[in-house]
Structure formats: structure tokens, C-alpha cells
Design an enzyme around this catalytic site. Structure first.
Site, PDB file in Angstrom:
ATOM      1  NE  ARG A   1      59.078  44.240   1.792  1.00  0.00           N
ATOM      2  CZ  ARG A   1      58.968  45.464   2.312  1.00  0.00           C
ATOM      3  NH1 ARG A   1      59.436  46.501   1.636  1.00  0.00           N
ATOM      4  NH2 ARG A   1      58.405  45.657   3.494  1.00  0.00           N
TER       5      ARG A   1
ATOM      6  CE  LYS B   1      55.767  55.974   8.430  1.00  0.00           C
ATOM      7  NZ  LYS B   1      56.221  54.604   8.191  1.00  0.00           N
TER       8      LYS B   1
ATOM      9  NE  ARG C   1      56.684  58.456   0.836  1.00  0.00           N
ATOM     10  CZ  ARG C   1      56.995  57.817  -0.296  1.00  0.00           C
ATOM     11  NH1 ARG C   1      56.711  58.348  -1.454  1.00  0.00           N
ATOM     12  NH2 ARG C   1      57.597  56.632  -0.259  1.00  0.00           N
TER      13      ARG C   1
ATOM     14  CG  ASP D   1      54.819  55.576   2.855  1.00  0.00           C
ATOM     15  OD1 ASP D   1      55.057  55.902   4.034  1.00  0.00           O
ATOM     16  OD2 ASP D   1      55.311  54.563   2.320  1.00  0.00           O
TER      17      ASP D   1
ATOM     18  CE  LYS E   1      61.137  55.247  -0.725  1.00  0.00           C
ATOM     19  NZ  LYS E   1      61.531  55.159   0.678  1.00  0.00           N
ATOM     20  CB  SER E   2      57.985  48.655  -0.549  1.00  0.00           C
ATOM     21  OG  SER E   2      57.626  49.721   0.283  1.00  0.00           O
TER      22      SER E   2
ATOM     23  CB  SER F   1      55.484  48.840  11.540  1.00  0.00           C
ATOM     24  OG  SER F   1      56.733  48.773  10.889  1.00  0.00           O
TER      25      SER F   1
ATOM     26  CD  GLN G   1      60.056  50.802   7.665  1.00  0.00           C
ATOM     27  OE1 GLN G   1      60.480  51.148   8.769  1.00  0.00           O
ATOM     28  NE2 GLN G   1      60.074  51.607   6.624  1.00  0.00           N
TER      29      GLN G   1
END
Ligand code: S3P
Length: 431
Positions: free
Chosen positions: A28, A341, A386, A314, A23-24, A166, A168
Site C-alpha cells: 500500500r 490463496k 506460507r 493467512d 507485506k500488506s 476480502s 483486497q
């Protein structure tokens, strides 16, 4: 809303080559294509709600996206266009925070919004550092909550020391730095996932990280080279099946073509320290090390985790299931970030484990779990993918009913197909 019911299963042996793509990295790929001139070609893009929302936003910002099923082509001019409408990030904090960095330095007016969960998640962590270098960002409660409104423009360079571990925040600032007025630096306390640095470097950006975790970013002189990438499987998604193999006696799973980036596989190392058999088999190194992870069941022992938390943030909900079945006490600390989260994951893990008959103590920054016998229960996902998947995996041990499971589509659309290979699983409308 849809609930899912999973039955207790027998031992299983499974090789999975269709774990959801990372996903990350998928977010991107879509976003960074906007910084390139030409056609980026992305294989194995994650077709889940979060990343498809990002891809839609990228389209609204001027990219031409062609979906050839096997590949997605994202063609860009190197310039970002002012969109005609608001940009909807859905459930994705990564989407919203990274776009804040990218759009703060792009000419135009941008409104970022998201679903009812995302609109409650903190955004000042990116809005404040970006404002300090000249970004014009506003939102509810002075920019803490979306919808966020951005008027892009010129930004100053910066030397920023992060207070929150982080990726992000780091990525948002790196994206801003690429179009700031001079060379910028970003210092981390602990290395967080580094996909942004690896990918941008691969596209030709001048980014370096030294041994003191200071990343130096030079502004772009020209658009980047387009991406050509096959996205590996997501270790955070793979980890649900690693836990399944660890807790069901005599079971084994082979998880194929997963990114083995060290900032992403720490939970597998923890599972190994707890007693499971875990083996990494690296096969390639393209932007990231990639390979298979083999996990076999074994008696599990309790463990304390309190360092490098961003490397397994995560996976902590799924790891809590292994902890609930381990011998003795397990402790998670220094994990306050769990509270912000997709749900407050300290509260949601603790609430659900208690419903399953497990003794859990809640702390501000974590929890203590006394391993025992998991009992079948009816639990909620609290709208968090999750949490939903963690408790369905727990159900392989004792049976489980999980309410509100549509959220699984944000990251792992074929999860039910895969868990269905292990045990009888039914998804039905809630009463
Ligand atoms: C992500 C970073 C992490 C992680 C999230 C994805 C990313 O968040 O929890 O699921 O892709 O950069 P933080 O960096 O805010 O901890």
C-alpha cells in the site's frame, strides 16, 4: 528448485527484531504514493519479491524511486503515467487486485500479469464490481484470469455490498472510489484488515467507516499528502515463530515491533485460547498500534475456529501445525477462501499433515484435525510460501524436508536466517 531440511530442535529462547516488514502495508505504501504529490518516505519497506514487484510497477507508472537502503523515497506528481510495458505482479494477489482498482480510473492502457500461480487466481471478484461502475477490464475467461487488460477512464460512484470478506476487494473499490464521480459506499459483512482506510485517511482522504461497517469514500479534490511511515513487522510472518515457541517445550520468543492491528493478530489470540502463553505489549500508535508479542510454550488443546476468519486467514496454515500437536480435535470452518490463496490451502494443509501421520478430515470450507504425534516427512510447498514455512516450523518438532522453497522469498527473505537460530537448517538443490 531448492529443498530445505530442518532438524528437530531443543528448547529455545529468542528475541527477534528482524521479522519481515508487513507485506500488506508495504504494497500500500508503494501504491498510495502514486496518489500523492511530492516525496513519500518509507522506512522498513519489505524487500521481498511481491512488494518489490509492486514497487517496480509504481516506477513504471511514473514514480521516481530512490533507494537509500534505510529508507525508500517515492516521488510522484499526483498523476499516473501510461506504462511502456506490461506490469508484472509476480505472485501477488494483493498487487494485482489493488492495481485493478487504482488503474481502472487512470487514463491509459494497462496490462497486469503475474506468475503461473497468480494467473490461475480469481479476478472477477474485483473485475465485476469495477465493471459495474464503468471500468473497462478484460482478461482470460471474460476477466476471471490474468493477464488482465485495463483501459482506464471515468467511473461512476457506487453503493456496494460485499459478498466476500476480502480486504483486497474492499481496497480495490476504495481506490476506484477516490476518483469516481461522486461519494461512494462499501459495506462489509465483517471488518477485514483496514490498512487502506487508515493509511489513506492519514494522507488526507475523506474516508469514514461507521458501526455498521459501511465505509463512505469521497472523491479526491486534490492529490494526497505524501506518506512518512516506518513499516512495522508483519504479524503473519511473526506468527510462524509464535507457533515455534508454542510447540517446542520450554521455549519463548519475543517478536519485536509488530503491527497489533486487531484485524491482524487474531491467530495469536487463538493460540492463547489453545493454551499457549501470549502477551501483547503495545509501544506506539502511528497509523496502526505497534508493539511486541511474547509467546511461551505450554500444553495445547484443540479448538474450533469458524468466525472472524478473515482476521486469521493467512495464519491458518501455521495454526494447523499447532492444531496437529494439540490435545483433541480442532476444526476450521467457514474458511472456503483458503481455496483461492497462493495454493488451495485446504488441500495443501490436509495433504501435508496426512504425510506427517496426522488424522485430518477435509471439508469444502475447512478441515478437522485430530492432534497427535507429528512424524518427519518429505512434503511440498506447492509453490506457496506460507505452506513452506508452516511445515519447516513443524520440522522443529520432528525434522522435515520441504520441497520447492524459493517461494519463501515472496514474503520473508530472512526466514532461513531466523529458523537457523533455532535449529540446524539446510537449503540445497533438489535432486
Ligand atoms: C491482503 C488481504 C487478504 C490476505 C492477503 C493480503 C491484503 O486477502 O489473504 O494475504 O493485503 O489486503 P483477501 O482480502 O483477498 O482475503
Amino acid at each position: 528448485m531448492k529443498k530445505a531440511v530442518v532438524k528437530k530442535c531443543d528448547r529455545f529462547l529468542l528475541e527477534i527484531d528482524s521479522i519481515a516488514p508487513d507485506k500488506s502495508i508495504s504494497h500500500r505504501c508503494a501504491m498510495f504514493s502514486l496518489l500523492a504529490k511530492g516525496k513519500s518516505v518509507v522506512k522498513n519497506f519489505l524487500r521481498a519479491e511481491d512488494t518489490l514487484n509492486t514497487l517496480n510497477i509504481v516506477k513504471s507508472l511514473g514514480a521516481k524511486v530512490t533507494d537509500n537502503t534505510e529508507t525508500i523515497e517515492i516521488e510522484c506528481s499526483g498523476e499516473i503515467k501510461e506504462p511502456f510495458d506490461v506490469l508484472d505482479c509476480g505472485n501477488s494477489g494483493t498487487g494485482m487486485r489493488l492495481f485493478c482498482g487504482l488503474l481502472s480510473s487512470s487514463d491509459g492502457h494497462f496490462v497486469l500479469t503475474g506468475d503461473k500461480y497468480l494467473r490461475k487466481r480469481p479476478m472477477k471478484r474485483v473485475a465485476e464490481p469495477l465493471r459495474s461502475i464503468g471500468a473497462k477490464i478484460d482478461g482470460r475467461e471474460e476477466g476471471e484470469y490474468a493477464p488482465l487488460c485495463i483501459r482506464g477512464g471515468r467511473l461512476k460512484s457506487f453503493d456496494y455490498k460485499s459478498t466476500i470478506a476480502s480486504a483486497q476487494i474492499k481496497s480495490a473499490l476504495i481506490l476506484a472510489a477516490l476518483r469516481a464521480e461522486g461519494v461512494s459506499t462499501y459495506k462489509e459483512k465483517e471488518l477485514t484488515r483496514d490498512h487502506t482506510e487508515r493509511m489513506l485517511k492519514g494522507m488526507g482522504a475523506d474516508i469514514k467507516t461507521d458501526e455498521n461497517l459501511i465505509t463512505t469514500i469521497s472523491p479526491l479534490k486534490e492529490p494526497l499528502k505524501p506518506l512518512e511511515i516506518t513499516i512495522p513487522a508483519d504479524p503473519s510472518s511473526a506468527f510462524f515463530f509464535a507457533v515455534a515457541a508454542a510447540i517446542v517445550p520450554d521455549s519463548k520468543v519475543v517478536l519485536k515491533n509488530v503491527t497489533l492491528n486487531p484485524t491482524r493478530v487474531e491467530a495469536f489470540n487463538v493460540l492463547k485460547q489453545m493454551g499457549a502463553k501470549v502477551e501483547f505489549v503495545q509501544k506506539a500508535d502511528i497509523y496502526e498500534p505497534i508493539g511486541d508479542i511474547v509467546v511461551e510454550s505450554s500444553e495445547l488443546n484443540g479448538i474450533e475456529v469458524g468466525s472472524n476468519i478473515s482476521w486469521l486467514i493467512d495464519e491458518l496454515p501455521a495454526l494447523s501445525i499447532a492444531m496437529a500437536l494439540a490435545k483433541g480435535k480442532s476444526v476450521v470452518k467457514n474458511a472456503k477462501e483458503l481455496r483461492v490463496k497462493e495454493s488451495d490451502r485446504i488441500k495443501t494443509v490436509v495433504t501435508n499433515l496426512r504425510k506427517c501421520g496426522i488424522d485430518v478430515k477435509e471439508f469444502e470450507d475447512g478441515y478437522e484435525i485430530t492432534g497427535g504425534e507429528l512424524k518427519s516427512a518429505k512434503v511440498s510447498s506447492f509453490g506457496d510460501h506460507r505452506i513452506a514455512m508452516s511445515f519447516l516450523i513443524a520440522g522443529l518438532k520432528c525434522g522435515m524436508e520441504v520441497e520447492d522453497t524459493e517461494c519463501i522469498n515472496t514474503s520473508f527473505p530472512n526466514f532461513f536466517e531466523l529458523i537457523g537460530k533455532i535449529s540446524q537448517t539446510e537449503v540445497k538443490d533438489e535432486d
